[in-house]
Design a protein around this motif. Structure first.
Motif, PDB file in Angstrom:
ATOM      1  N   ALA A 138      69.960  19.650  39.301  1.00  0.00           N
ATOM      2  CA  ALA A 138      69.511  20.614  40.311  1.00  0.00           C
ATOM      3  C   ALA A 138      68.978  21.880  39.643  1.00  0.00           C
ATOM      4  N   GLY A 139      69.647  22.337  38.596  1.00  0.00           N
ATOM      5  CA  GLY A 139      69.181  23.519  37.869  1.00  0.00           C
ATOM      6  C   GLY A 139      67.822  23.299  37.228  1.00  0.00           C
ATOM      7  N   ARG A 140      67.639  22.121  36.653  1.00  0.00           N
ATOM      8  CA  ARG A 140      66.339  21.799  36.041  1.00  0.00           C
ATOM      9  C   ARG A 140      65.259  21.682  37.104  1.00  0.00           C
ATOM     10  N   LEU A 141      65.587  21.059  38.231  1.00  0.00           N
ATOM     11  CA  LEU A 141      64.618  20.944  39.321  1.00  0.00           C
ATOM     12  C   LEU A 141      64.189  22.329  39.799  1.00  0.00           C
ATOM     13  N   PHE A 142      65.169  23.208  40.036  1.00  0.00           N
ATOM     14  CA  PHE A 142      64.854  24.557  40.490  1.00  0.00           C
ATOM     15  C   PHE A 142      63.979  25.295  39.489  1.00  0.00           C
ATOM     16  N   ARG A 143      64.365  25.257  38.224  1.00  0.00           N
ATOM     17  CA  ARG A 143      63.590  25.946  37.186  1.00  0.00           C
ATOM     18  C   ARG A 143      62.158  25.428  37.141  1.00  0.00           C
ATOM     19  N   ASP A 144      61.985  24.111  37.198  1.00  0.00           N
ATOM     20  CA  ASP A 144      60.648  23.524  37.137  1.00  0.00           C
ATOM     21  C   ASP A 144      59.824  23.863  38.369  1.00  0.00           C
ATOM     22  N   GLU A 145      60.436  23.754  39.549  1.00  0.00           N
ATOM     23  CA  GLU A 145      59.701  24.054  40.792  1.00  0.00           C
ATOM     24  C   GLU A 145      59.350  25.538  40.871  1.00  0.00           C
ATOM     25  N   LEU A 146      60.282  26.410  40.457  1.00  0.00           N
ATOM     26  CA  LEU A 146      59.990  27.842  40.492  1.00  0.00           C
ATOM     27  C   LEU A 146      58.916  28.199  39.463  1.00  0.00           C
ATOM     28  N   GLY A 147      58.963  27.582  38.306  1.00  0.00           N
ATOM     29  CA  GLY A 147      57.915  27.820  37.315  1.00  0.00           C
ATOM     30  C   GLY A 147      56.544  27.446  37.847  1.00  0.00           C
ATOM     31  N   ARG A 148      56.475  26.317  38.542  1.00  0.00           N
ATOM     32  CA  ARG A 148      55.212  25.875  39.139  1.00  0.00           C
ATOM     33  C   ARG A 148      54.769  26.852  40.242  1.00  0.00           C
ATOM     34  N   LEU A 149      55.717  27.248  41.096  1.00  0.00           N
ATOM     35  CA  LEU A 149      55.404  28.211  42.167  1.00  0.00           C
ATOM     36  C   LEU A 149      54.900  29.520  41.576  1.00  0.00           C
ATOM     37  N   ASN A 150      55.605  30.052  40.583  1.00  0.00           N
ATOM     38  CA  ASN A 150      55.186  31.320  39.967  1.00  0.00           C
ATOM     39  C   ASN A 150      53.776  31.218  39.394  1.00  0.00           C
ATOM     40  N   ALA A 151      53.465  30.108  38.742  1.00  0.00           N
ATOM     41  CA  ALA A 151      52.127  29.931  38.166  1.00  0.00           C
ATOM     42  C   ALA A 151      51.063  29.888  39.259  1.00  0.00           C
ATOM     43  N   GLN A 152      51.376  29.242  40.379  1.00  0.00           N
ATOM     44  CA  GLN A 152      50.403  29.160  41.464  1.00  0.00           C
ATOM     45  C   GLN A 152      50.187  30.524  42.125  1.00  0.00           C
ATOM     46  N   VAL A 153      51.256  31.283  42.309  1.00  0.00           N
ATOM     47  CA  VAL A 153      51.102  32.621  42.877  1.00  0.00           C
ATOM     48  C   VAL A 153      50.332  33.501  41.899  1.00  0.00           C
ATOM     49  N   ALA A 154      50.641  33.410  40.615  1.00  0.00           N
ATOM     50  CA  ALA A 154      49.925  34.200  39.609  1.00  0.00           C
ATOM     51  C   ALA A 154      48.435  33.895  39.621  1.00  0.00           C
ATOM     52  N   GLU A 155      48.089  32.652  39.872  1.00  0.00           N
ATOM     53  CA  GLU A 155      46.670  32.250  39.918  1.00  0.00           C
ATOM     54  C   GLU A 155      45.900  33.008  40.993  1.00  0.00           C
ATOM     55  N   VAL A 156      46.521  33.206  42.174  1.00  0.00           N
ATOM     56  CA  VAL A 156      45.820  33.877  43.277  1.00  0.00           C
ATOM     57  C   VAL A 156      46.088  35.377  43.309  1.00  0.00           C
ATOM     58  N   ALA A 157      47.023  35.849  42.484  1.00  0.00           N
ATOM     59  CA  ALA A 157      47.377  37.271  42.475  1.00  0.00           C
ATOM     60  C   ALA A 157      46.291  38.110  41.812  1.00  0.00           C
ATOM     61  N   ASP A 158      46.173  39.332  42.289  1.00  0.00           N
ATOM     62  CA  ASP A 158      45.282  40.309  41.673  1.00  0.00           C
ATOM     63  C   ASP A 158      45.932  40.935  40.445  1.00  0.00           C
ATOM     64  N   GLU A 159      47.254  40.987  40.481  1.00  0.00           N
ATOM     65  CA  GLU A 159      48.005  41.631  39.413  1.00  0.00           C
ATOM     66  C   GLU A 159      49.301  40.863  39.201  1.00  0.00           C
ATOM     67  N   LEU A 169      55.377  45.105  32.022  1.00  0.00           N
ATOM     68  CA  LEU A 169      54.327  44.654  31.132  1.00  0.00           C
ATOM     69  C   LEU A 169      53.280  43.946  31.995  1.00  0.00           C
ATOM     70  N   THR A 170      52.081  44.478  32.065  1.00  0.00           N
ATOM     71  CA  THR A 170      51.037  43.874  32.878  1.00  0.00           C
ATOM     72  C   THR A 170      50.489  42.654  32.166  1.00  0.00           C
ATOM     73  N   LEU A 171      50.587  41.507  32.860  1.00  0.00           N
ATOM     74  CA  LEU A 171      50.085  40.247  32.323  1.00  0.00           C
ATOM     75  C   LEU A 171      48.690  39.940  32.830  1.00  0.00           C
ATOM     76  N   LYS A 172      48.379  40.433  34.021  1.00  0.00           N
ATOM     77  CA  LYS A 172      47.080  40.186  34.641  1.00  0.00           C
ATOM     78  C   LYS A 172      46.747  41.369  35.527  1.00  0.00           C
ATOM     79  N   SER A 173      45.494  41.792  35.474  1.00  0.00           N
ATOM     80  CA  SER A 173      45.040  42.871  36.339  1.00  0.00           C
ATOM     81  C   SER A 173      43.571  42.655  36.645  1.00  0.00           C
ATOM     82  N   ASP A 174      43.263  42.435  37.924  1.00  0.00           N
ATOM     83  CA  ASP A 174      41.876  42.262  38.346  1.00  0.00           C
ATOM     84  C   ASP A 174      41.230  43.564  38.789  1.00  0.00           C
TER      85      ASP A 174
END
Length: 175
Positions: A138-159, A169-174
């Protein structure tokens, strides 16, 4: 504008995210955490977040983020946090024992709603991919699913901002 704020436990990510809104701003604070029966430590964490919020902010305890983002709402929205939201999604769909990706249709709806919103959105989320591999499935599932979710949100995020020890630490700024 969408800002994703990542950080580890007690990194200062929530307080930093709250400070992004100017003093006096009207903010819809979407709290995804729910107190667990007899878990006094978690209840104290929730209370600390509540005590820190400005009095003019409206708080909604919600897990249906898509509804919040697609219905008429405030022009400023703070979601705290996506990891707790994801936990509820996995629970509601009884997906802890299902293959990875079982909650992806719900995540896709959230990503579309975030990308389409005209509100100023700040979404807080835990960064769990930098630690050890969890021992439980369950811990591995959560970590993997959250990692995927975070990457998808980061893709559409402006910052995208990573907060470590209270330091952003700014990783992305449009901008």
């Amino acid at each position: 504008m969408l800002t994703l704020v990542l950080g580890g436990a007690r990194s200062g990510k929530s307080a930093w995210a709250e400070a992004l809104f100017p003093e006096g701003a009207e903010v819809l604070y979407v709290a995804t955490a729910r107190p667990w029966p007899d878990d006094h430590d978690f209840a104290a964490r929730i209370q600390a977040h509540q005590d820190r919020r400005p009095s003019q902010w409206v708080t909604e305890d919600r897990t249906e983020l898509v509804d919040v983002l697609t219905a008429p709402h405030a022009s400023n929205i703070l979601i705290d946090d996506l990891g707790t939201w994801l936990t509820h999604v996995i629970d509601e769909r009884e997906a802890w024992e299902r293959p990875r990706g079982a909650v992806q249709p719900v995540v896709d709806k959230l990503i579309a709603a975030l990308a389409a919103s005209s509100a100023r959105i700040v979404a807080v989320t835990p960064e769990v991919g930098m630690g050890v591999i969890p021992e439980s499935a369950a811990g591995r599932l959560f970590r993997d699913e959250l990692g995927r979710l975070n990457a998808q949100v980061a893709e559409v995020a402006d910052e995208v901002v990573l907060v470590v020890a209270g330091i952003p630490l700014t990783l992305k700024s449009d901008n």
